[in-house]
Design a protein around this motif. Structure first.
Motif, PDB file in Angstrom:
ATOM      1  N   PRO A  50       2.819  36.271 -30.761  1.00 56.55           N
ATOM      2  CA  PRO A  50       1.700  37.206 -30.755  1.00 56.55           C
ATOM      3  C   PRO A  50       0.453  36.674 -30.065  1.00 56.55           C
ATOM      4  O   PRO A  50      -0.405  37.459 -29.673  1.00 56.55           O
ATOM      5  CB  PRO A  50       1.428  37.431 -32.236  1.00 56.55           C
ATOM      6  N   TYR A  51       0.330  35.358 -29.914  1.00 52.19           N
ATOM      7  CA  TYR A  51      -0.904  34.814 -29.364  1.00 52.19           C
ATOM      8  C   TYR A  51      -0.808  34.640 -27.855  1.00 52.19           C
ATOM      9  O   TYR A  51       0.276  34.379 -27.325  1.00 52.19           O
ATOM     10  CB  TYR A  51      -1.227  33.462 -29.996  1.00 52.19           C
ATOM     11  N   SER A  52      -1.958  34.725 -27.195  1.00 50.57           N
ATOM     12  CA  SER A  52      -2.011  34.435 -25.771  1.00 50.57           C
ATOM     13  C   SER A  52      -1.698  32.963 -25.556  1.00 50.57           C
ATOM     14  O   SER A  52      -2.178  32.102 -26.294  1.00 50.57           O
ATOM     15  CB  SER A  52      -3.402  34.767 -25.239  1.00 50.57           C
ATOM     16  N   VAL A  53      -0.901  32.691 -24.528  1.00 52.43           N
ATOM     17  CA  VAL A  53      -0.452  31.322 -24.292  1.00 52.43           C
ATOM     18  C   VAL A  53      -1.626  30.396 -23.988  1.00 52.43           C
ATOM     19  O   VAL A  53      -1.624  29.220 -24.342  1.00 52.43           O
ATOM     20  CB  VAL A  53       0.572  31.312 -23.145  1.00 52.43           C
ATOM     21  N   ASN A  54      -2.655  30.958 -23.353  1.00 53.03           N
ATOM     22  CA  ASN A  54      -3.770  30.104 -22.943  1.00 53.03           C
ATOM     23  C   ASN A  54      -4.801  29.875 -24.037  1.00 53.03           C
ATOM     24  O   ASN A  54      -5.585  28.950 -23.956  1.00 53.03           O
ATOM     25  CB  ASN A  54      -4.458  30.708 -21.729  1.00 53.03           C
ATOM     26  N   GLU A  55      -4.838  30.728 -25.039  1.00 52.46           N
ATOM     27  CA  GLU A  55      -5.916  30.618 -26.023  1.00 52.46           C
ATOM     28  C   GLU A  55      -5.432  30.358 -27.453  1.00 52.46           C
ATOM     29  O   GLU A  55      -6.103  29.701 -28.225  1.00 52.46           O
ATOM     30  CB  GLU A  55      -6.748  31.907 -26.016  1.00 52.46           C
ATOM     31  N   GLY A  56      -4.291  30.904 -27.803  1.00 53.31           N
ATOM     32  CA  GLY A  56      -3.870  30.864 -29.209  1.00 53.31           C
ATOM     33  C   GLY A  56      -3.490  29.473 -29.665  1.00 53.31           C
ATOM     34  O   GLY A  56      -3.549  28.511 -28.901  1.00 53.31           O
ATOM     35  N   PRO A  57      -3.113  29.356 -30.923  1.00 53.86           N
ATOM     36  CA  PRO A  57      -2.662  28.060 -31.444  1.00 53.86           C
ATOM     37  C   PRO A  57      -1.373  27.617 -30.775  1.00 53.86           C
ATOM     38  O   PRO A  57      -0.563  28.444 -30.361  1.00 53.86           O
ATOM     39  CB  PRO A  57      -2.447  28.337 -32.932  1.00 53.86           C
ATOM     40  N   LEU A  58      -1.187  26.292 -30.681  1.00 54.59           N
ATOM     41  CA  LEU A  58      -0.031  25.742 -29.974  1.00 54.59           C
ATOM     42  C   LEU A  58       1.091  25.378 -30.943  1.00 54.59           C
ATOM     43  O   LEU A  58       1.775  24.375 -30.756  1.00 54.59           O
ATOM     44  CB  LEU A  58      -0.459  24.492 -29.203  1.00 54.59           C
ATOM     45  N   THR A  59       1.256  26.192 -31.978  1.00 57.79           N
ATOM     46  CA  THR A  59       2.173  25.815 -33.056  1.00 57.79           C
ATOM     47  C   THR A  59       3.548  25.384 -32.559  1.00 57.79           C
ATOM     48  O   THR A  59       4.019  24.298 -32.879  1.00 57.79           O
ATOM     49  CB  THR A  59       2.349  26.994 -34.016  1.00 57.79           C
ATOM     50  N   GLY A  60       4.184  26.250 -31.769  1.00 59.52           N
ATOM     51  CA  GLY A  60       5.543  25.952 -31.327  1.00 59.52           C
ATOM     52  C   GLY A  60       5.617  24.677 -30.509  1.00 59.52           C
ATOM     53  O   GLY A  60       6.523  23.858 -30.691  1.00 59.52           O
ATOM     54  N   VAL A  61       4.639  24.487 -29.633  1.00 58.74           N
ATOM     55  CA  VAL A  61       4.631  23.292 -28.785  1.00 58.74           C
ATOM     56  C   VAL A  61       4.476  22.043 -29.635  1.00 58.74           C
ATOM     57  O   VAL A  61       5.161  21.042 -29.447  1.00 58.74           O
ATOM     58  CB  VAL A  61       3.484  23.382 -27.764  1.00 58.74           C
ATOM     59  N   MET A  62       3.569  22.153 -30.602  1.00 60.02           N
ATOM     60  CA  MET A  62       3.342  21.001 -31.489  1.00 60.02           C
ATOM     61  C   MET A  62       4.624  20.660 -32.232  1.00 60.02           C
ATOM     62  O   MET A  62       4.999  19.483 -32.347  1.00 60.02           O
ATOM     63  CB  MET A  62       2.247  21.340 -32.509  1.00 60.02           C
ATOM     64  N   MET A  63       5.290  21.690 -32.736  1.00 60.27           N
ATOM     65  CA  MET A  63       6.552  21.451 -33.440  1.00 60.27           C
ATOM     66  C   MET A  63       7.495  20.675 -32.522  1.00 60.27           C
ATOM     67  O   MET A  63       8.069  19.658 -32.914  1.00 60.27           O
ATOM     68  CB  MET A  63       7.223  22.781 -33.819  1.00 60.27           C
ATOM     69  N   ALA A  64       7.625  21.158 -31.288  1.00 64.21           N
ATOM     70  CA  ALA A  64       8.584  20.537 -30.374  1.00 64.21           C
ATOM     71  C   ALA A  64       8.215  19.085 -30.103  1.00 64.21           C
ATOM     72  O   ALA A  64       9.079  18.200 -30.146  1.00 64.21           O
ATOM     73  CB  ALA A  64       8.638  21.324 -29.075  1.00 64.21           C
ATOM     74  N   ILE A  65       6.921  18.832 -29.871  1.00 63.75           N
ATOM     75  CA  ILE A  65       6.507  17.457 -29.576  1.00 63.75           C
ATOM     76  C   ILE A  65       6.831  16.532 -30.754  1.00 63.75           C
ATOM     77  O   ILE A  65       7.398  15.449 -30.580  1.00 63.75           O
ATOM     78  CB  ILE A  65       4.998  17.405 -29.261  1.00 63.75           C
ATOM     79  N   PHE A  66       6.506  17.002 -31.959  1.00 63.30           N
ATOM     80  CA  PHE A  66       6.773  16.149 -33.116  1.00 63.30           C
ATOM     81  C   PHE A  66       8.268  15.975 -33.352  1.00 63.30           C
ATOM     82  O   PHE A  66       8.716  14.904 -33.743  1.00 63.30           O
ATOM     83  CB  PHE A  66       6.082  16.714 -34.355  1.00 63.30           C
ATOM     84  N   VAL A  67       9.024  17.025 -33.104  1.00 61.75           N
ATOM     85  CA  VAL A  67      10.469  16.897 -33.302  1.00 61.75           C
ATOM     86  C   VAL A  67      11.059  15.895 -32.323  1.00 61.75           C
ATOM     87  O   VAL A  67      11.938  15.109 -32.684  1.00 61.75           O
ATOM     88  CB  VAL A  67      11.157  18.274 -33.171  1.00 61.75           C
ATOM     89  N   ILE A  68      10.549  15.891 -31.085  1.00 61.60           N
ATOM     90  CA  ILE A  68      11.033  14.909 -30.110  1.00 61.60           C
ATOM     91  C   ILE A  68      10.751  13.489 -30.619  1.00 61.60           C
ATOM     92  O   ILE A  68      11.605  12.601 -30.566  1.00 61.60           O
ATOM     93  CB  ILE A  68      10.359  15.131 -28.735  1.00 61.60           C
ATOM     94  N   THR A  69       9.539  13.307 -31.175  1.00 66.52           N
ATOM     95  CA  THR A  69       9.190  11.989 -31.722  1.00 66.52           C
ATOM     96  C   THR A  69      10.141  11.605 -32.855  1.00 66.52           C
ATOM     97  O   THR A  69      10.649  10.485 -32.915  1.00 66.52           O
ATOM     98  CB  THR A  69       7.756  12.023 -32.258  1.00 66.52           C
ATOM     99  N   ILE A  70      10.358  12.574 -33.758  1.00 68.12           N
ATOM    100  CA  ILE A  70      11.237  12.294 -34.895  1.00 68.12           C
ATOM    101  C   ILE A  70      12.637  11.967 -34.407  1.00 68.12           C
ATOM    102  O   ILE A  70      13.289  11.046 -34.904  1.00 68.12           O
ATOM    103  CB  ILE A  70      11.272  13.501 -35.843  1.00 68.12           C
ATOM    104  N   ALA A  71      13.089  12.721 -33.388  1.00 68.06           N
ATOM    105  CA  ALA A  71      14.440  12.484 -32.872  1.00 68.06           C
ATOM    106  C   ALA A  71      14.558  11.067 -32.345  1.00 68.06           C
ATOM    107  O   ALA A  71      15.570  10.396 -32.570  1.00 68.06           O
ATOM    108  CB  ALA A  71      14.758  13.492 -31.780  1.00 68.06           C
ATOM    109  N   ALA A  72      13.498  10.587 -31.669  1.00 63.91           N
ATOM    110  CA  ALA A  72      13.537   9.215 -31.155  1.00 63.91           C
ATOM    111  C   ALA A  72      13.657   8.229 -32.313  1.00 63.91           C
ATOM    112  O   ALA A  72      14.470   7.297 -32.274  1.00 63.91           O
ATOM    113  CB  ALA A  72      12.278   8.936 -30.342  1.00 63.91           C
ATOM    114  N   ALA A  73      12.855   8.450 -33.359  1.00 63.66           N
ATOM    115  CA  ALA A  73      12.916   7.553 -34.516  1.00 63.66           C
ATOM    116  C   ALA A  73      14.299   7.594 -35.142  1.00 63.66           C
ATOM    117  O   ALA A  73      14.865   6.560 -35.533  1.00 63.66           O
ATOM    118  CB  ALA A  73      11.868   7.955 -35.543  1.00 63.66           C
ATOM    119  N   GLU A  74      14.861   8.802 -35.203  1.00 59.09           N
ATOM    120  CA  GLU A  74      16.169   8.952 -35.822  1.00 59.09           C
ATOM    121  C   GLU A  74      17.236   8.193 -35.034  1.00 59.09           C
ATOM    122  O   GLU A  74      18.103   7.544 -35.620  1.00 59.09           O
ATOM    123  CB  GLU A  74      16.508  10.445 -35.885  1.00 59.09           C
TER     124      GLU A  74
END
Lengths: 110, 601
Positions: free
Chosen positions: A58-82
């Motif tokens: 629902p949010y504009s890509v340029n202005e809204g919260p970056l929830t999905g991106v943040m999730m992905a970045i953190f998951v990549i980090t977790i995957a590396a740790a795993e």
């Protein structure tokens, strides 16, 4: 969203397919390293979902919260740790059994 | 009143509320530094005891910090036991549930550190104690998490540390095997869980638990899951993830192996701390965020996750108990018994979601969690005793213990009776409150849940058979082989502490139950509409802005910085115990409408 964009559904099909491939790999492959790789595929499938849902959300890509991106970045980090922990444990088992086959590690049962 | 707001100052204010977590993190680092810098060249036994004492000291200090935070505000604390504090833009929250459960987790960690001193099973003591602490940090943040990313991150922090400590027993091959099995099952389940979370994010457009709930409510209220394939898939995947963490059938296969292979203190940590944290998160996600998908209206038999969880619960307790009957290894038996207890606690989760007594409906399951984990730590220190003196952990190794060490044998008897659920011990009241709560459901729910309660009672009888085998070994069998040496304080303290808890909370359960009711009241009840954001345009950013504004106002008015805002916090503290509305929070604006909504139902 412009008309030339790939529809959201396609991303979801892709993510679901790669998730199933990962799950299949976990269930079928016997090599511990291959199991680890299959788990990574499953995590990345979830990442694709997060990014796609964020991009088409629902949010504009340029202005809204970056929830999905943040999730992905953190998951990549977790995957590396795993992976680090997983490789460590696989090495530990490999030294004792001289094999990386998950079916061989069966000294306990019942 | 416009003024400059310093975000750093706000953040540092929030930091105060996670002081116990910070303390435990720093403790882990200190232990590592101490190990490498000071005691590195010493013999292993000396390193073990020095590092254990350092860790124990730190854990006690952390316990004290947590206690101070829970003190009422005029005694110098933050009163976190009675107030709801959203922290870091609401990604985590400090409330009654989290503070009481954190206190329990820290206490358990203390007992486990004591147990770890009893025998030498590894050379890497610095890493071992640091990982125990960091797993504890993961648990505490998991308990406090209010948002899917935080939830997943903390879940992984907890389990990654636990995978490693599981494989720490260097002298035995099965420890490495246990670690790898735990890792493979655990990480596959995390991947499934994450995919479920991604679907939830897609369906609701948010990752915050209260906003998810609001989105689902505004999509049509308590609709259950009928016809909602994507929602059903998401619930299923999330349930698989939690099912693995709490060891519910059919996702339990890792538990017996990991429990048997891990060193006894680690097993105790996996069986208690991670179970507490996962259950609290389960209550928040299923009962809280996904509550509208529980069932249609108040009909328990309609399509929704209630039915699914009921089936899992029934299968889990039955399978756990019957499989435990066949076990000869004490740790393996306790593993199956902990699977069975997860089944009972799922009844409590159901009860929390269907109960008409909504505001305090999570209290019985929290009560059970505390009692179960204390008694289980006691039981696992018996296993530690066996491994230390005999090198194995078969039940028959306990033969003749009743005569050799009568006092501790009596303690073990009491622990086993509490695990069975014999009155007047704490385990009995735990089951009683949970089963009673599930019978509090409305007319439509009572009958199916009565069957579940009946099954639970039947299973308690079954469980008596295998717990009594331990007692039979201690009192009726002649000792064979080398007898067990004297327990010593490292084994005796956890056993005695657990027994004291089981007896005290059994004879006098009111204070603990009261505390848990209170803990449950500080957060919006799982099935209430209170606490959902009634404003459709509300975003996490709004909540953060609101919080910052209120705090700035408070400071401008010369009031000590309290995230609740203004002078409202002291008032909230003075409110009577039984009040159902959660204390002041940025969410408060949503309440009047929410209440009407509930009344009209």
């Amino acid at each position: 969203m412009s008309k030339t964009d790939i529809p959201l559904n396609w991303f979801l099909y892709f993510a679901a397919a790669s998730f199933c491939i990962g799950l299949f790999g976990v269930l079928v492959r016997r090599n511990a390293i291959a199991v680890l790789m299959a788990i990574e595929i499953m995590l990345n499938a979830a990442n694709i979902n997060f990014i796609a849902f964020w991009r088409y959300g629902p949010y504009s890509v340029n202005e809204g919260p970056l929830t999905g991106v943040m999730m992905a970045i953190f998951v990549i980090t977790i995957a590396a740790a795993e992976v680090a922990v997983g490789i460590g444990l696989i090495l530990l088992c490999y030294r004792r059994w001289k094999a990386a086959d998950v079916d061989r590690y069966d000294s306990m049962a019942g | 009143m416009q003024q400059e707001i310093d975000p750093l100052k706000v953040l540092s204010g929030d930091m105060l509320y996670i002081a116990p977590e910070i303390a435990l993190t720093v403790l882990g680092l200190l232990v590592l530094i101490y190990d490498f810098a000071v005691v590195r060249k010493r013999p292993s036994a000396e390193r073990q005891s020095r590092l254990a004492w350092l860790t124990l000291f730190g854990v006690v200090a952390t316990f004290a910090i947590q206690l101070v935070m829970m003190l009422p505000q005029d005694w110098g604390g933050f009163d976190t036991a009675n107030l709801y504090f959203p922290l870091f833009s609401g990604t985590i929250a400090s409330d009654g549930t989290s503070s009481w459960m954190n206190l329990t987790v820290i206490g358990l960690l203390g007992l486990i550190v004591i147990m770890s001193m009893s025998w030498s099973f590894t050379e890497h003591w610095g890493e071992y104690f640091a990982l125990l602490c960091w797993a504890g940090v993961g648990m505490m943040f998991l308990i406090a998490s209010e948002e899917l990313l935080t939830l997943f991150l903390t879940l992984e922090t907890m389990t990654l540390c636990l995978y490693m400590v599981t494989a720490f027993e260097k002298t035995r091959r099965r420890s490495a095997e246990a670690g790898l099995k735990y890792f493979v099952y655990g990480s596959v389940s995390s991947a499934l869980f994450l995919f479920g979370l991604s679907l939830i994010y897609g369906l609701t457009g948010t990752t915050r638990l209260d906003a998810i709930r609001f989105a689902l409510v505004s999509q049509g209220g308590s609709t259950g899951l009928s016809g909602n394939v994507a929602g059903a898939m998401a619930v299923l995947l999330v349930l698989v993830g939690f099912g693995f963490k709490i060891a519910a059938v059919p996702f339990h296969q890792w538990a017996p192996d990991a429990y048997e292979g891990a060193p006894a203190p680690v097993t105790a940590w996996v069986a208690t701390g991670s179970k507490i944290a996962s259950f609290v998160a389960l209550l928040k996600v299923l009962g809280g965020a996904l509550g509208p998908w529980a069932m249609k209206g108040t009909d328990v038999t309609s399509h929704g996750w209630i039915g699914l969880v009921a089936v899992i619960s029934a299968v889990t307790m039955t399978y756990g108990n019957f499989a435990a009957l066949a076990q000869k290894n004490l740790k393996r038996m306790l593993a199956y018994s902990s699977i069975a207890h997860a089944g009972y606690m799922l009844v409590g989760v159901l009860a929390a979601s269907v109960s008409a007594n909504q505001a305090s409906s999570t209290a019985p399951v929290l009560f059970y969690l505390v009692v179960y984990s204390l008694t289980t730590v006691g039981a696992f220190s018996v296993a530690a005793w066996l491994v230390r003196d005999k090198g194995t952990d078969q039940i028959e190794d306990l033969n003749g213990l009743g005569r050799r060490s009568p006092l501790l044998a009596v303690c073990i008897v009491l622990l086993m009776l509490s695990l069975i659920g014999m009155p007047p011990l704490a385990g009995f009241f735990g089951k009683l409150y949970m089963f009673m709560e599930s019978l509090n459901a409305g007319d439509k729910g009572r009958l199916p849940l009565t069957w579940l309660v009946f099954l639970g009672l039947f299973n308690s009888v079954v469980s008596a058979f295998y717990y009594v085998r331990v007692l039979k070994a201690m009192y009726l069998r002649e000792p064979s082989g080398t007898p067990l040496a004297k327990a010593g304080p490292t084994i005796a303290i956890p056993i005695v502490a657990a027994t004291v808890a089981a007896v005290a909370f059994g004879l006098y359960p009111a204070p603990l139950l009261d505390a848990m009711r209170h803990a449950s009241l500080t957060r919006p009840g799982p099935n209430t509409r209170v606490g959902t954001q009634a404003d459709p345009n509300w975003t996490p950013a709004h909540a953060a802005a609101e919080q910052i504004r209120k705090r700035a106002e408070a400071e401008a008015n010369g009031i000590r910085m309290v995230p609740m805002g203004g002078g409202s916090a002291p008032k909230a503290k003075a409110s009577p115990k039984g009040e159902t509305t959660p204390p002041k929070a940025p969410r408060e604006s949503g309440q009047p409408k929410a209440k009407q909504d509930r009344e009209s139902k």
